[in-house]
Write an enzyme that holds these catalytic residues in place. Structure first.
Site, PDB file in Angstrom:
ATOM      1  N   CYS A  78       0.843  -1.209   0.000  1.00 58.40           N
ATOM      2  CA  CYS A  78       0.000   0.000   0.000  1.00 58.40           C
ATOM      3  C   CYS A  78       0.874   1.254   0.000  1.00 58.40           C
ATOM      4  O   CYS A  78       1.561   1.516  -0.968  1.00 58.40           O
ATOM      5  CB  CYS A  78      -0.975  -0.047   1.173  1.00 58.40           C
ATOM      6  SG  CYS A  78      -2.322   1.137   1.033  1.00 58.40           S
ATOM      7  N   HIS A 166      -3.656  -5.225   0.506  1.00 62.14           N
ATOM      8  CA  HIS A 166      -3.116  -5.658   1.804  1.00 62.14           C
ATOM      9  C   HIS A 166      -3.101  -7.180   1.886  1.00 62.14           C
ATOM     10  O   HIS A 166      -4.103  -7.774   2.270  1.00 62.14           O
ATOM     11  CB  HIS A 166      -3.964  -5.079   2.943  1.00 62.14           C
ATOM     12  CG  HIS A 166      -3.768  -3.617   3.133  1.00 62.14           C
ATOM     13  ND1 HIS A 166      -2.733  -3.090   3.863  1.00 62.14           N
ATOM     14  CD2 HIS A 166      -4.452  -2.554   2.652  1.00 62.14           C
ATOM     15  CE1 HIS A 166      -2.792  -1.768   3.839  1.00 62.14           C
ATOM     16  NE2 HIS A 166      -3.832  -1.417   3.113  1.00 62.14           N
ATOM     17  N   GLU A 168      -1.862  -9.018   4.065  1.00 62.97           N
ATOM     18  CA  GLU A 168      -2.070  -9.458   5.459  1.00 62.97           C
ATOM     19  C   GLU A 168      -3.542  -9.484   5.837  1.00 62.97           C
ATOM     20  O   GLU A 168      -3.903 -10.016   6.877  1.00 62.97           O
ATOM     21  CB  GLU A 168      -1.261  -8.563   6.403  1.00 62.97           C
ATOM     22  CG  GLU A 168      -1.807  -7.158   6.638  1.00 62.97           C
ATOM     23  CD  GLU A 168      -1.493  -6.165   5.527  1.00 62.97           C
ATOM     24  OE1 GLU A 168      -1.043  -6.572   4.436  1.00 62.97           O
ATOM     25  OE2 GLU A 168      -1.716  -4.951   5.756  1.00 62.97           O
TER      26      GLU A 168
END
Lengths: 184, 211
Positions: A78, A166, A168
């Site tokens: 990001c 993202h 994660e």
């Protein structure tokens, strides 16, 4: 073999814990680097996301200027991806690392931020951003469409990886990408 | 939904029964490919408690999809501490007056306003929030459908419908009414239906879902 050790750079943005949790989940070991001097003890570096380009850029320059981007594996997430560019409309006049040959711009559509799951070459990942990397050349480029507008969502050149989404927070697909990065 | 000690599910926010530990639920829901987990502490405000930051931290450790946390949030500091604990988004209901300040501090994408309503009546919300979680007061836990909701398509912000889902058709009904996303609790806990199956159902009907 000991687990790969990943330095997660802390330049004052949120989201560090999520990245650390995901690295642990895929078998890596991570530490939060607050000064940058300790990144040399790691096997890989992650520039995490969320925050302001202008606020994060000074620390990133201090730590990473002069680092050959094709040595140690580096993943930008990001804002981390945007910091690898030459600059950003979010902070005019502030230089990025210049590893990705192009600038970042504010997505010319609404509503912003672009939040939610979206498609990258047939795989869904979770996005949350307002700025994005413009059209650049690179060995591996993947794009994503939001409200009829295409932006670069993934960039890879050797050991330099950058993603606008993202990983994660992207469930199984995101963890798979992180696991692949740790194998570099 | 959480009551400070255990995961609970009731009807119309009353008559709660325990349905296990949240960590277990988070793991099961992720295996079933949910797109987001919303975790609401439904007794914090009533009991004057702050959110359970430690619990949120332990949930976030195991949560690899966006995690939205609510209940007992009354200040900018509460939101900050929840985001630090690993929440991706925070919902605010009772203390709605702090919403503009929170949007300024953390961005609209981090703030979800939770609006309780009765068949679409009584909805008041701030225009600058990232999303609105519409929660039906008396249908929650009934599995009888989200209730009559109209005009959601004209809302400038994404709306998550919540409260009353019992079968997959309830999702298509409220999506057709203009909701951007659907939330469900009881049907995952008390029936054989699963989020993954629900998404396959919606995909087959032509709704955009992540599979």
């Amino acid at each position: 073999m000991s687990p790969p050790r990943v330095a997660i750079l802390d330049y004052g943005c949120g989201n560090l814990a999520s990245v650390a949790n995901a690295v642990r989940k895929v078998g890596g070991e991570s530490f939060i680097s607050r000064h940058g001097s300790d990144i040399w003890t790691s096997d890989a570096v992650i520039l995490p996301g969320q925050g302001h380009f202008g606020q994060a850029a000074p620390a990133v320059h201090h730590w990473l200027d002069g680092v050959a981007p094709n040595g140690m594996p580096v993943l930008g997430i990001c804002l981390g991806m945007q910091l690898m560019c030459e600059g950003s409309e979010e902070a005019p006049g502030v230089k990025g690392l210049g590893w990705i040959p192009g600038p970042c711009y504010r997505l010319p559509v609404s509503p912003l931020p672009h939040v939610g799951w979206n498609d990258v070459d047939g795989v869904s990942y979770y996005f949350c951003h307002t700025y994005a990397v413009g059209h650049v050349r690179g060995p591996v480029i993947r794009t994503t469409e939001y409200r009829g507008h295409q932006f670069v969502s993934e960039y890879r050149a050797g050991n330099l990886w950058a993603v606008q989404f993202h990983p994660e927070k992207s469930g199984r697909a995101g963890l798979a990408l992180l696991a692949e990065f740790l194998r570099l | 939904m959480w009551n400070g000690q255990t995961l609970v599910k009731g009807i119309g926010f009353d008559a709660w029964r325990s349905v296990g530990h949240p960590l277990q639920a988070i793991n099961v829901f992720q295996m079933r490919e949910v797109d987001e987990i919303i975790f609401l502490d439904i007794t914090a405000t009533k009991e004057g408690r702050r959110p359970n930051f430690q619990l949120v931290e332990s949930l976030a450790r195991e949560c690899f999809v966006p995690l939205t946390i609510g209940g007992g949030v009354t200040s900018v500091e509460d939101v900050r501490d929840l985001l630090r604990a690993g929440a991706d988004r925070v919902t605010i209901k009772t203390a709605s007056a702090v919403i503009p300040e929170c949007v300024d501090a953390f961005g609209a994408q981090a703030i979800v306003q939770c609006c309780e309503h009765e068949d679409g009546e009584g909805i008041v919300w701030y225009e600058d929030v990232g999303e609105v979680l519409l929660q039906h007061r008396t249908r929650d836990g009934t599995m009888r459908g989200y209730g009559p909701l109209a005009g959601l398509r004209n809302w400038p912000r994404p709306v998550i419908a919540s409260g009353g889902a019992g079968i997959y058709e309830h999702f298509t009904q409220v999506l057709d009414a203009g909701a951007s996303a659907v939330a469900a609790g009881a049907m995952w806990l008390f029936t054989e239906q699963t989020p993954l199956e629900a998404k396959r159902y919606l995909a087959a009907k032509g709704y955009p879902v992540r599979l």
